[in-house]
Design an enzyme around this catalytic site. Structure first.
Site, mmCIF file in Angstrom:
data_model
loop_
_atom_site.group_PDB
_atom_site.id
_atom_site.type_symbol
_atom_site.label_atom_id
_atom_site.label_comp_id
_atom_site.label_asym_id
_atom_site.label_seq_id
_atom_site.Cartn_x
_atom_site.Cartn_y
_atom_site.Cartn_z
ATOM 1 N N ARG A 110 0.857 -1.182 0.000
ATOM 2 C CA ARG A 110 0.000 0.000 0.000
ATOM 3 C C ARG A 110 0.890 1.228 0.000
ATOM 4 O O ARG A 110 1.938 1.248 0.660
ATOM 5 C CB ARG A 110 -0.874 0.033 1.267
ATOM 6 C CG ARG A 110 -2.009 -0.976 1.281
ATOM 7 C CD ARG A 110 -3.118 -0.574 0.302
ATOM 8 N NE ARG A 110 -4.222 -1.506 0.317
ATOM 9 C CZ ARG A 110 -4.373 -2.524 -0.533
ATOM 10 N NH1 ARG A 110 -3.478 -2.749 -1.478
ATOM 11 N NH2 ARG A 110 -5.419 -3.313 -0.454
ATOM 12 N N GLU A 157 -3.743 7.407 -4.678
ATOM 13 C CA GLU A 157 -4.066 6.894 -6.023
ATOM 14 C C GLU A 157 -5.396 7.454 -6.523
ATOM 15 O O GLU A 157 -6.304 7.646 -5.720
ATOM 16 C CB GLU A 157 -4.137 5.361 -5.973
ATOM 17 C CG GLU A 157 -2.791 4.753 -5.622
ATOM 18 C CD GLU A 157 -2.880 3.256 -5.334
ATOM 19 O OE1 GLU A 157 -3.948 2.654 -5.524
ATOM 20 O OE2 GLU A 157 -1.860 2.706 -4.894
ATOM 21 N N HIS A 196 -1.033 0.270 -9.755
ATOM 22 C CA HIS A 196 -1.693 -0.671 -8.814
ATOM 23 C C HIS A 196 -2.294 -1.853 -9.585
ATOM 24 O O HIS A 196 -3.519 -2.042 -9.606
ATOM 25 C CB HIS A 196 -2.783 0.064 -8.014
ATOM 26 C CG HIS A 196 -3.192 -0.689 -6.779
ATOM 27 N ND1 HIS A 196 -3.644 -0.093 -5.647
ATOM 28 C CD2 HIS A 196 -3.229 -2.031 -6.504
ATOM 29 C CE1 HIS A 196 -3.940 -0.997 -4.726
ATOM 30 N NE2 HIS A 196 -3.691 -2.190 -5.229
HETATM 31 C C1 8YV Z 1 -6.945 -4.535 -5.408
HETATM 32 C C2 8YV Z 1 -5.248 -5.124 -3.845
HETATM 33 O O1 8YV Z 1 -7.882 -5.051 -4.564
HETATM 34 O O2 8YV Z 1 -5.647 -7.349 -3.176
HETATM 35 C C3 8YV Z 1 -5.387 -6.196 -2.834
HETATM 36 O O3 8YV Z 1 -5.227 -5.888 -1.647
HETATM 37 O O4 8YV Z 1 -4.795 -4.075 -3.570
HETATM 38 C C4 8YV Z 1 -5.689 -5.327 -5.234
HETATM 39 O O5 8YV Z 1 -5.789 -6.645 -5.611
HETATM 40 C C5 8YV Z 1 -7.385 -4.530 -6.792
HETATM 41 O O6 8YV Z 1 -6.698 -3.520 -7.406
HETATM 42 C C6 8YV Z 1 -8.868 -4.307 -6.985
HETATM 43 O O7 8YV Z 1 -9.196 -3.013 -6.730
#
Ligand code: 8YV
Length: 300
Positions: A216, A245, A263
């Site tokens: 993150r 983001e 991302h």
């Molecule tokens: C997002 C992610 O969920 O799994 C995670 O924690 O950050 C990603 O897989 C994906 O970009 C869907 O928004």
């Protein structure tokens, strides 16, 4: 796939398209809230949905969800673990290679016609270099397995040592950064890890060290990262995630030693299908009153 599968039996409403008045009028209808790794589900949002029973997260990281508020309101939470582990580990290694060998900048060099004037600058060797992993969960372990194919010695920083792993646990993050040629960050986001990677850690990593972040944006102090990069106190960075983001600071762009992706670590066709499938399974289990397939907190 996700919307089609769920849309056959349920009405799906995109909150972003509802006016405030429509939302208030319909708030009591919603039983499931779908979210993802980029979005947040606040206490206020949970309180505004009196019939809410499930928050289904399309992603493994659920730091955007107020879990405490969900618990207090008897709302279950599911996520999509395991199915995306390989993709995230693959992208972490991809960013390491791309940053260390400056692959995107080398392509820009070639496309600009500069090759005619001589070859690209020499870059840094990955094989055999020392890898520090911050966060030894499922993704950290998958990264460590891939690193062994590059003969990279691995040490890690984590909440607890994992005795079953053949790698050294390093309880001091600054010592890990000092030892490592590359630090790969794959801890969960949230309050506990906010700005864990700051200028002190980055300076310890040093002018030849690389930072790779696939967790993150909140885990890295982005302003301090920019500062140390521009001062030449850090060798480079490969980043898939950012503090705000989809906004990415201009100061991180256009640098030969910085590789940026939007991302997208879990964004392959195969993995997004598998994540969608898990979300569908969790929603179906909730609707049928069965145990969730992948609950975040099985005690709920
Ligand atoms: C997002 C992610 O969920 O799994 C995670 O924690 O950050 C990603 O897989 C994906 O970009 C869907 O928004």
């Amino acid at each position: 796939m996700l919307i089609n599968a769920l849309g056959q039996h349920h009405e799906i409403v995109d909150f972003h398209t509802l006016s405030a008045a429509d939302f208030t009028a319909r708030a009591a209808e919603f039983e499931v809230l779908m979210t993802n790794g980029e979005d947040t589900v606040t206490r206020e949002r949970i309180q505004s949905l009196p019939s809410l029973g499930l928050i289904a997260n399309f992603g493994v990281g659920y730091d955007g969800i107020d879990l405490q508020a969900a618990r207090e309101h008897g709302v279950q939470v599911s996520n999509t673990p395991d199915v995306l582990t390989d993709d995230v580990a693959d992208l972490a290694i991809g960013l390491l290679l791309a940053t260390s060998r400056q692959i995107p900048a080398a392509q820009r060099f070639l496309e600009s016609g500069a090759w005619a004037g001589g070859g690209y600058t020499w870059t840094s060797k990955v094989s055999g270099s020392q890898l520090g992993i911050v966060g030894m969960g499922r993704i950290g372990e998958a990264i460590a397995r891939r690193a062994s194919a590059f003969d990279m010695p691995v040490r890690y920083f984590s909440r607890h040592p994992k005795q079953e792993l053949p790698h050294d646990f390093e309880p001091s993050l600054v010592k890990l950064a000092t030892w490592a040629d590359t630090l790969i960050v794959c801890v969960p986001g949230g309050k506990e890890t906010k700005r864990l990677i700051n200028a002190v850690i980055l300076r310890a990593l040093g002018p030849r060290g690389l930072l790779i972040n696939v967790s993150r944006g909140s885990v890295v102090d982005e302003l301090e990262l920019i500062e140390v990069l521009h001062a030449g106190e850090l060798g480079g960075a490969g980043l898939d995630v950012f503090a705000d983001e989809p906004r990415v600071p201009k100061e991180l762009q256009g640098l030969p030693n910085v590789v940026l992706t939007p991302h997208m670590a879990s964004a392959t066709l195969q993995t997004r299908e598998a994540m969608s499938q898990l979300v569908v399974e969790n929603v179906r289990a909730f609707v049928a009153g069965r145990r969730l397939a992948t609950p975040v907190d099985p005690s709920l």
